[in-house]
Design an enzyme around this catalytic site. Sequence first.
Site, mmCIF file in Angstrom:
data_model
loop_
_atom_site.group_PDB
_atom_site.id
_atom_site.type_symbol
_atom_site.label_atom_id
_atom_site.label_comp_id
_atom_site.label_asym_id
_atom_site.label_seq_id
_atom_site.Cartn_x
_atom_site.Cartn_y
_atom_site.Cartn_z
ATOM 1 N N HIS A 130 0.799 -1.235 0.000
ATOM 2 C CA HIS A 130 0.000 0.000 0.000
ATOM 3 C C HIS A 130 0.829 1.281 0.000
ATOM 4 O O HIS A 130 0.267 2.362 -0.156
ATOM 5 C CB HIS A 130 -0.930 0.030 1.226
ATOM 6 C CG HIS A 130 -0.209 0.308 2.508
ATOM 7 N ND1 HIS A 130 0.413 -0.666 3.232
ATOM 8 C CD2 HIS A 130 -0.008 1.464 3.189
ATOM 9 C CE1 HIS A 130 0.968 -0.141 4.309
ATOM 10 N NE2 HIS A 130 0.738 1.153 4.306
HETATM 11 C C1 UD1 Z 1 -1.837 5.897 5.319
HETATM 12 C C2 UD1 Z 1 -0.519 6.457 5.882
HETATM 13 C C3 UD1 Z 1 0.556 5.380 5.823
HETATM 14 C C4 UD1 Z 1 0.095 4.110 6.517
HETATM 15 C C5 UD1 Z 1 -1.250 3.667 5.951
HETATM 16 C C6 UD1 Z 1 -1.757 2.497 6.745
HETATM 17 C C7 UD1 Z 1 -0.089 8.857 5.518
HETATM 18 C C8 UD1 Z 1 0.656 9.831 4.700
HETATM 19 N N1 UD1 Z 1 -0.054 7.582 5.067
HETATM 20 O O1 UD1 Z 1 -1.611 5.586 3.966
HETATM 21 O O2 UD1 Z 1 1.722 5.847 6.488
HETATM 22 O O3 UD1 Z 1 1.069 3.100 6.295
HETATM 23 O O4 UD1 Z 1 -2.195 4.742 6.068
HETATM 24 O O5 UD1 Z 1 -2.693 1.748 6.043
HETATM 25 O O6 UD1 Z 1 -0.689 9.219 6.493
HETATM 26 N N2 UD1 Z 1 -9.103 4.883 1.223
HETATM 27 C C9 UD1 Z 1 -10.346 4.346 1.175
HETATM 28 N N3 UD1 Z 1 -10.942 3.993 2.369
HETATM 29 C C10 UD1 Z 1 -10.339 4.141 3.565
HETATM 30 C C11 UD1 Z 1 -9.055 4.701 3.601
HETATM 31 C C12 UD1 Z 1 -8.450 5.074 2.423
HETATM 32 O O7 UD1 Z 1 -10.935 4.192 0.115
HETATM 33 O O8 UD1 Z 1 -10.926 3.774 4.602
HETATM 34 C C13 UD1 Z 1 -8.463 5.261 -0.057
HETATM 35 C C14 UD1 Z 1 -8.775 6.688 -0.491
HETATM 36 O O9 UD1 Z 1 -8.871 6.679 -1.876
HETATM 37 C C15 UD1 Z 1 -7.516 7.428 -0.099
HETATM 38 C C16 UD1 Z 1 -6.443 6.361 -0.303
HETATM 39 O O10 UD1 Z 1 -7.053 5.139 0.059
HETATM 40 O O11 UD1 Z 1 -7.308 8.539 -0.909
HETATM 41 C C17 UD1 Z 1 -5.207 6.580 0.520
HETATM 42 O O12 UD1 Z 1 -5.543 6.785 1.888
HETATM 43 P P1 UD1 Z 1 -4.592 7.686 2.816
HETATM 44 O O13 UD1 Z 1 -5.102 7.652 4.192
HETATM 45 O O14 UD1 Z 1 -4.340 8.979 2.169
HETATM 46 O O15 UD1 Z 1 -3.204 6.950 2.724
HETATM 47 P P2 UD1 Z 1 -2.822 5.438 2.953
HETATM 48 O O16 UD1 Z 1 -2.235 4.910 1.699
HETATM 49 O O17 UD1 Z 1 -3.955 4.700 3.545
HETATM 50 N N1 UDP Z 2 -3.751 -5.303 9.002
HETATM 51 C C1 UDP Z 2 -5.026 -5.814 9.174
HETATM 52 N N2 UDP Z 2 -5.735 -6.173 8.058
HETATM 53 C C2 UDP Z 2 -5.219 -6.077 6.790
HETATM 54 C C3 UDP Z 2 -3.909 -5.569 6.648
HETATM 55 C C4 UDP Z 2 -3.202 -5.187 7.766
HETATM 56 O O1 UDP Z 2 -5.522 -5.941 10.297
HETATM 57 O O2 UDP Z 2 -5.926 -6.421 5.827
HETATM 58 C C5 UDP Z 2 -3.006 -4.905 10.202
HETATM 59 C C6 UDP Z 2 -1.676 -5.596 10.377
HETATM 60 O O3 UDP Z 2 -1.834 -6.810 11.072
HETATM 61 C C7 UDP Z 2 -0.887 -4.564 11.179
HETATM 62 C C8 UDP Z 2 -1.430 -3.248 10.665
HETATM 63 O O4 UDP Z 2 -2.688 -3.537 10.063
HETATM 64 O O5 UDP Z 2 -1.175 -4.666 12.567
HETATM 65 C C9 UDP Z 2 -0.497 -2.655 9.660
HETATM 66 O O6 UDP Z 2 -1.119 -1.601 9.031
HETATM 67 P P1 UDP Z 2 -0.738 -1.105 7.564
HETATM 68 O O7 UDP Z 2 -0.004 -2.164 6.832
HETATM 69 O O8 UDP Z 2 -1.975 -0.577 6.965
HETATM 70 O O9 UDP Z 2 0.183 0.157 7.887
HETATM 71 P P2 UDP Z 2 1.710 0.384 8.289
HETATM 72 O O10 UDP Z 2 2.044 -0.508 9.421
HETATM 73 O O11 UDP Z 2 2.537 0.116 7.062
HETATM 74 O O12 UDP Z 2 1.760 1.828 8.622
#
Ligand code: UD1
Ligand code: UDP
Length: 357
Positions: A206
């Site tokens: 992601h």
């Molecule tokens: C964010 C964090 C990243 C973290 C990740 C965990 C920042 C800059 N990034 O990245 O560090 O590792 O969360 O998962 O804060 N979206 C949905 N539904 C949701 C959430 C997101 O559709 O519930 C989609 C939207 O299109 C959104 C995109 O995902 O624009 C990205 O979401 P965003 O929160 O901006 O960044 P992440 O890639 O989730």
């Molecule tokens: N996780 C989860 N379901 C998923 C993917 C990840 O519960 O489908 C959990 C995972 O076990 C870990 C956390 O989400 O505890 C990690 O989050 P993510 O990979 O979104 O973000 P990051 O750690 O890279 O910031």
Amino acid sequence: MKIAVVVGARPQFIKLAPVSRALRSLPGITELLIHTGQHYDDSMSGVFFDELEIARPDINLSVNSGGHGAMTGLMMQKLEPVIQDHKPDALLVFGDTNSTLAGALVAAKLHIPVAHVEAGLRSFNRKMPEETNRVLTDHVSDLLFTTSSDAVENLRRENISDDKIFSVGDVMYDAALHFGERAKKKSRILDDIGVETKGFILATIHRAENTDAPHVLTKIVDGLEAVAKQHPVVLPLHPRTAARLKDMGRQFERVQTIDPVGYLDMVALESNAMLVATDSGGVQKEAYFYGVPCVTLRTETEWGELVESGWNRIVPPSDGDIEGNILDAIGTTGKPIEIYGDGTASQRIARILAARI
Ligand code: UD1
Ligand code: UDP
């Protein structure tokens, strides 16, 4: 004493669960739980509050998605009056997302002590949005809770004084210990998706640097598809990745994609996988907790100890051999390492907050 806690993204709900329980167990502490809204799908947010028995947020700022500036700015704009109104004694943030930075900046400017859980991690790659978020958060924090000795060294190198740094261990390890058994009893995910214990590879992707450049995402898809010719590959698809694949008109064919899963199912997938391939920070560490080898599809990691001990190998997606490294890493193990604490990081954090604020 009132502690405002700001969360917004999936990994923060998991880190919050044990910390919130520890805070609420101490007499005299009131938690004001604020959800920024950064993650909002039920599978990215609601499921964790239910499964991990986290209290409903007191306030939801409903800042859903957006560019970095717009998202962080709007969170700050909406959070500031809440903090002015509730006057907490401290504000607690986790990790390195835009929600972390927004919370820390608002509190710092209102002269409210900031406490940062998972302080001191560095990838030394300033192109990652997370690196900017964590460096800035650390430098406005008054209490910095670290997971391992590398993190302490990183903070010292940036002239953050020792009296602000508390080596408490890793709250994700606390969560893994607390919910691991429950996952074993409750999760039916292996049967539901038709995979065998130790008979599949678990992948998650992601990070912006992997999803937002089509040539990099293409290499990852090609690499995982090639692996899937030899072993089943299961990939819970993050909404960011789903959106980018759609934009590119690309989809996984052999790789079995599923919707993002709750934490208990994720633990079941991780602990039963033959290997984990990921760009997630949290998932790299969880692979280690369950003794599963990990291939990290990035150019570097904040969790260097896992690479040094042989549990994790870094494969840069743009020019690394994804297929070869994944196949080669199956069945490998690393040296035992004693880091991430003893499963009581959350209680330590709560006690330090109670004593120092
Ligand atoms: C964010 C964090 C990243 C973290 C990740 C965990 C920042 C800059 N990034 O990245 O560090 O590792 O969360 O998962 O804060 N979206 C949905 N539904 C949701 C959430 C997101 O559709 O519930 C989609 C939207 O299109 C959104 C995109 O995902 O624009 C990205 O979401 P965003 O929160 O901006 O960044 P992440 O890639 O989730
Ligand atoms: N996780 C989860 N379901 C998923 C993917 C990840 O519960 O489908 C959990 C995972 O076990 C870990 C956390 O989400 O505890 C990690 O989050 P993510 O990979 O979104 O973000 P990051 O750690 O890279 O910031």
